[in-house]
Design a protein around this motif. Structure first.
Motif, mmCIF file in Angstrom:
data_model
loop_
_atom_site.group_PDB
_atom_site.id
_atom_site.type_symbol
_atom_site.label_atom_id
_atom_site.label_comp_id
_atom_site.label_asym_id
_atom_site.label_seq_id
_atom_site.Cartn_x
_atom_site.Cartn_y
_atom_site.Cartn_z
ATOM 1 N N GLN A 1 0.823 -1.209 0.000
ATOM 2 C CA GLN A 1 0.000 0.000 0.000
ATOM 3 C C GLN A 1 0.853 1.254 0.000
ATOM 4 O OE1 GLN A 1 -2.493 -0.550 3.414
ATOM 5 N NE2 GLN A 1 -4.006 -1.752 2.293
ATOM 6 N N ALA A 2 1.997 1.212 0.683
ATOM 7 C CA ALA A 2 2.908 2.357 0.684
ATOM 8 C C ALA A 2 3.461 2.602 -0.716
ATOM 9 C CB ALA A 2 4.042 2.128 1.677
ATOM 10 N N VAL A 3 3.757 1.538 -1.450
ATOM 11 C CA VAL A 3 4.223 1.678 -2.836
ATOM 12 C C VAL A 3 3.125 2.309 -3.683
ATOM 13 C CG1 VAL A 3 4.825 0.362 -4.912
ATOM 14 C CG2 VAL A 3 5.902 -0.184 -2.749
ATOM 15 N N GLN A 4 1.898 1.878 -3.483
ATOM 16 C CA GLN A 4 0.788 2.416 -4.259
ATOM 17 C C GLN A 4 0.596 3.911 -3.994
ATOM 18 O OE1 GLN A 4 -3.009 0.644 -3.402
ATOM 19 N NE2 GLN A 4 -3.950 1.488 -5.226
ATOM 20 N N HIS A 5 0.694 4.331 -2.742
ATOM 21 C CA HIS A 5 0.433 5.733 -2.400
ATOM 22 C C HIS A 5 1.615 6.644 -2.700
ATOM 23 C CE1 HIS A 5 -3.461 4.942 -0.716
ATOM 24 N NE2 HIS A 5 -2.968 4.019 0.081
#
Length: 138
Positions: free
Chosen positions: A86-90
């Motif tokens: 999720q951190a990569v996505q955001h």
């Protein structure tokens, strides 16, 4: 089963702050997807091979900065945490997140995603005043 809330504030299209609230249900039986797991977790979906000697569990900064290295076919037994994905996505955008998802789905790479956000023993609530980056690395 324990329940908690995750709150996220985002700037809307007109500059107003929009608040999102998710309910998280924490369970102790979230599968780790390892064939070598000594616990009695459910063995569903894709399992990691049992012939690896070590597992790699990269944090969100490693996944963001070194995803190309993790894509090498020699890298086996990678467990990606859901919060790191999720951190990569955001922070890195949709393109890098799609590369990560295709890496997890590819059968030639021996890797999987662990839903640590829903595991009762892995979940750590964000402390008041704690930055997003510090919380993700903790």
């Amino acid at each position: 089963m324990l329940s908690t809330e995750k709150v996220l504030q985002v700037r809307g299209g007109l500059g107003r702050a929009v608040r999102f609230v998710w309910e998280l249900y924490l369970r102790p039986d979230v599968p780790c997807r390892s064939a070598r797991c000594p616990a009695a977790c459910p063995r569903v979906d894709k399992l990691l091979w049992d012939d690896v000697t070590h597992y790699v569990v990269p944090d969100c900064k490693v996944v963001q900065d070194y995803l190309e290295i993790l894509e090498f076919p020699e890298m086996k037994g990678i467990i990606f945490m859901q919060t790191a994905c999720q951190a990569v996505q955001h922070q890195k955008g949709r393109r890098q997140y799609n590369k990560l998802r295709s890496l997890v789905k590819d059968a030639r790479h021996d890797c999987t995603m662990f839903a640590n956000e829903f595991h009762q023993h892995c979940y750590l609530p964000r402390e008041k005043g704690e930055s997003m980056e510090k919380w993700q690395t903790r």
